[in-house]
Design a protein around this motif. Sequence first.
Motif, PDB file in Angstrom:
ATOM      1  N   UNK A 137       0.805  -1.226   0.000  1.00  0.00           N
ATOM      2  CA  UNK A 137       0.000   0.000   0.000  1.00  0.00           C
ATOM      3  C   UNK A 137       0.833   1.270   0.000  1.00  0.00           C
ATOM      4  N   UNK A 138       2.080   1.197   0.429  1.00  0.00           N
ATOM      5  CA  UNK A 138       2.922   2.383   0.572  1.00  0.00           C
ATOM      6  C   UNK A 138       3.985   2.450  -0.510  1.00  0.00           C
ATOM      7  N   UNK A 139       3.711   1.805  -1.644  1.00  0.00           N
ATOM      8  CA  UNK A 139       4.642   1.738  -2.770  1.00  0.00           C
ATOM      9  C   UNK A 139       5.022   3.134  -3.253  1.00  0.00           C
ATOM     10  N   UNK A 140       6.320   3.331  -3.504  1.00  0.00           N
ATOM     11  CA  UNK A 140       6.811   4.595  -4.037  1.00  0.00           C
ATOM     12  C   UNK A 140       7.346   5.546  -2.981  1.00  0.00           C
ATOM     13  N   UNK A 141       7.034   5.327  -1.723  1.00  0.00           N
ATOM     14  CA  UNK A 141       7.517   6.215  -0.671  1.00  0.00           C
ATOM     15  C   UNK A 141       8.975   5.908  -0.367  1.00  0.00           C
TER      16      UNK A 141
END
Length: 75
Positions: free
Chosen positions: A19-23
């Motif tokens: 869910x926190x992909x790219x952070x």
Amino acid sequence: MRIKTHVAKGDTVEVIAGNHKGKQGTVLSVNAAKGQVVVEGARVIKKAIRKSEENPDGGILEQDGPIAISNVKKI
């Protein structure tokens, strides 16, 4: 016995899955036995805390939560 991991405390990493992909953020802690890392600002969770001397009002505290170590990539 020490378990080898691809990231260590202080490394800059990017979340590549979930869910926190790219952070992106800095690794605050590594729990190799559980396969988890805590990344600064990647997964902020809210935790209810009761009244105490440190927190006379109690309330809701925001803190960084753990992410699976396989979901992060070193930058």
